[in-house]
Design an enzyme around this catalytic site. Sequence first.
Site, PDB file in Angstrom:
ATOM      1  N   GLY A 105      50.410  42.398  41.027  1.00 30.62           N
ATOM      2  CA  GLY A 105      49.478  41.979  39.992  1.00 30.62           C
ATOM      3  C   GLY A 105      49.217  43.089  38.989  1.00 30.62           C
ATOM      4  O   GLY A 105      49.174  44.259  39.351  1.00 30.62           O
ATOM      5  N   GLU A 109      42.785  46.368  33.953  1.00 32.19           N
ATOM      6  CA  GLU A 109      42.411  47.754  34.224  1.00 32.19           C
ATOM      7  C   GLU A 109      42.952  48.265  35.545  1.00 32.19           C
ATOM      8  O   GLU A 109      42.381  49.165  36.146  1.00 32.19           O
ATOM      9  CB  GLU A 109      40.880  47.871  34.163  1.00 32.19           C
ATOM     10  CG  GLU A 109      40.373  47.453  32.794  1.00 32.19           C
ATOM     11  CD  GLU A 109      38.881  47.576  32.622  1.00 32.19           C
ATOM     12  OE1 GLU A 109      38.160  47.197  33.557  1.00 32.19           O
ATOM     13  OE2 GLU A 109      38.448  48.044  31.573  1.00 32.19           O
ATOM     14  N   LYS A 126      45.686  49.387  45.045  1.00 27.82           N
ATOM     15  CA  LYS A 126      45.277  49.130  43.665  1.00 27.82           C
ATOM     16  C   LYS A 126      45.072  50.464  42.956  1.00 27.82           C
ATOM     17  O   LYS A 126      44.251  51.274  43.380  1.00 27.82           O
ATOM     18  CB  LYS A 126      43.976  48.310  43.680  1.00 27.82           C
ATOM     19  CG  LYS A 126      43.401  48.019  42.301  1.00 27.82           C
ATOM     20  CD  LYS A 126      42.241  47.029  42.386  1.00 27.82           C
ATOM     21  CE  LYS A 126      41.536  46.859  41.047  1.00 27.82           C
ATOM     22  NZ  LYS A 126      40.402  45.930  41.119  1.00 27.82           N
ATOM     23  N   GLY A 196      47.081  34.382  49.205  1.00 23.43           N
ATOM     24  CA  GLY A 196      46.354  33.302  48.558  1.00 23.43           C
ATOM     25  C   GLY A 196      46.674  33.243  47.078  1.00 23.43           C
ATOM     26  O   GLY A 196      47.417  34.072  46.560  1.00 23.43           O
ATOM     27  N   GLU A 198      45.189  32.770  43.047  1.00 22.97           N
ATOM     28  CA  GLU A 198      44.014  32.858  42.193  1.00 22.97           C
ATOM     29  C   GLU A 198      43.489  31.456  41.918  1.00 22.97           C
ATOM     30  O   GLU A 198      44.254  30.558  41.576  1.00 22.97           O
ATOM     31  CB  GLU A 198      44.393  33.508  40.851  1.00 22.97           C
ATOM     32  CG  GLU A 198      44.150  34.999  40.815  1.00 22.97           C
ATOM     33  CD  GLU A 198      44.581  35.607  39.477  1.00 22.97           C
ATOM     34  OE1 GLU A 198      44.339  34.983  38.425  1.00 22.97           O
ATOM     35  OE2 GLU A 198      45.160  36.717  39.505  1.00 22.97           O
ATOM     36  N   ASP A 232      31.456  40.607  37.686  1.00 26.88           N
ATOM     37  CA  ASP A 232      32.641  40.201  36.907  1.00 26.88           C
ATOM     38  C   ASP A 232      33.273  38.992  37.599  1.00 26.88           C
ATOM     39  O   ASP A 232      34.494  38.843  37.628  1.00 26.88           O
ATOM     40  CB  ASP A 232      33.629  41.364  36.799  1.00 26.88           C
ATOM     41  CG  ASP A 232      34.769  41.073  35.828  1.00 26.88           C
ATOM     42  OD1 ASP A 232      34.570  40.266  34.886  1.00 26.88           O
ATOM     43  OD2 ASP A 232      35.868  41.641  36.009  1.00 26.88           O
ATOM     44  N   PHE A 236      39.321  34.158  38.017  1.00 23.17           N
ATOM     45  CA  PHE A 236      40.417  35.134  38.087  1.00 23.17           C
ATOM     46  C   PHE A 236      40.229  36.137  39.226  1.00 23.17           C
ATOM     47  O   PHE A 236      41.162  36.834  39.600  1.00 23.17           O
ATOM     48  CB  PHE A 236      40.548  35.880  36.755  1.00 23.17           C
ATOM     49  CG  PHE A 236      40.789  34.959  35.603  1.00 23.17           C
ATOM     50  CD1 PHE A 236      42.046  34.407  35.402  1.00 23.17           C
ATOM     51  CD2 PHE A 236      39.764  34.625  34.730  1.00 23.17           C
ATOM     52  CE1 PHE A 236      42.275  33.533  34.357  1.00 23.17           C
ATOM     53  CE2 PHE A 236      39.979  33.749  33.675  1.00 23.17           C
ATOM     54  CZ  PHE A 236      41.243  33.195  33.486  1.00 23.17           C
ATOM     55  N   ASP A 250      38.147  42.410  43.342  1.00 19.60           N
ATOM     56  CA  ASP A 250      37.906  43.111  42.076  1.00 19.60           C
ATOM     57  C   ASP A 250      36.429  43.529  41.917  1.00 19.60           C
ATOM     58  O   ASP A 250      35.706  42.991  41.076  1.00 19.60           O
ATOM     59  CB  ASP A 250      38.338  42.191  40.911  1.00 19.60           C
ATOM     60  CG  ASP A 250      38.652  42.967  39.651  1.00 19.60           C
ATOM     61  OD1 ASP A 250      38.543  44.199  39.664  1.00 19.60           O
ATOM     62  OD2 ASP A 250      39.002  42.316  38.643  1.00 19.60           O
TER      63      ASP A 250
END
Length: 297
Positions: A105, A109, A126, A196, A198, A232, A236, A250
């Site tokens: 992904g 950011e 990440k 999974g 999104e 946030d 998504f 996230d």
Amino acid sequence: MGLEMSQKAINAFKKLDPDDFKILEAIERGIRAYEHVPIKIISLISGFPEDEVVFRLDKLNKLELILRWGGSYLGFELNSNGHDCLALNTLVCANVIEAIGMPIGVGKESDVYEALTPESETVVIKFHRLGRTSFRQTRRLRSYTAGRKHLSWLLESQIAARREYVALKRIYPVISSVPEPLGQNRHCVVMELIEGEELSIILEIEEPNAILTEIIEIVKTIYRSCEIIHADLSEFNILVTPEYNTIIIDWPQWANKKHPNAEAMLKRDINNVLTFFQKRFEIYEDLIKVQNFIQRG
Ligand SMILES: Nc1ncnc2c1ncn2[C@@H]1O[C@H](COP(=O)(O)OP(=O)(O)OP(=O)(O)O)[C@@H](O)[C@H]1O
Ligand SMILES: [Mg+2]
């Protein structure tokens, strides 16, 4: 662009030996005191003789991990590939991961990759990449970095990674509807891989009502038991597993329940989710009702 950059770091990473990492570390430490770090200082910090340093800097430069500055004096600094390599090395030495795999992904950011643990489990790493888009943040952090742009993006990315890890550490033991946090270093977070999709790409689902109810329950538990607001939340950042479990990802921008804007942030989170379910699945839930349920119900 992001992916390409991490790919370079990953390719270079495999070609580095322990002494190369010592040089990278020496530059990382030296940059706190120097605009760019002279060879003499790299030699001093790393303990390697200058000719050895020069030889290794040449290798690191060819691998595009460092920047070379001429001018009033010759000096070096790390680019983001160099920082990636240092973070990867620390995580490998700590047995958090053993190898890095395919990209899965690219966010606004961050770059997200699969990684392999020493136990051969597939996990996620990440790389936070902040500071190129957010002017407000940059201004706030400028005092820490004395206006040095190249340091402020790094500092912001490190802060984001630490914040995300702290949130996962606090939430996961209470409710496993977030990825399990596995490790963190510099601007990187290692966490459980969620198999999974999104929510945003799911066009049809058997019981959208049940999914919405579960999301609201999760937001409530995290708010009430962990005192955390995502801040946030949207389709998504929600993953739906094949068993129809929902996982919220996230987390770097989470806020405490006691934050002065907490209520507005919570409301925006809920509103994003409700708006999505309304548009996509024609399910209508009242914002104030749901908010009351989460805060008091
Ligand atoms: N633990 C995970 N398991 C599986 N996939 C993940 C995981 N974490 C992230 N991803 C994938 O990577 C994408 C980007 O990750 P994430 O949403 O955490 O960061 P981001 O999108 O960069 O942040 P922003 O929303 O600010 O752009 C996700 O949308 C998801 O598809
Ligand atoms: Mg995201």
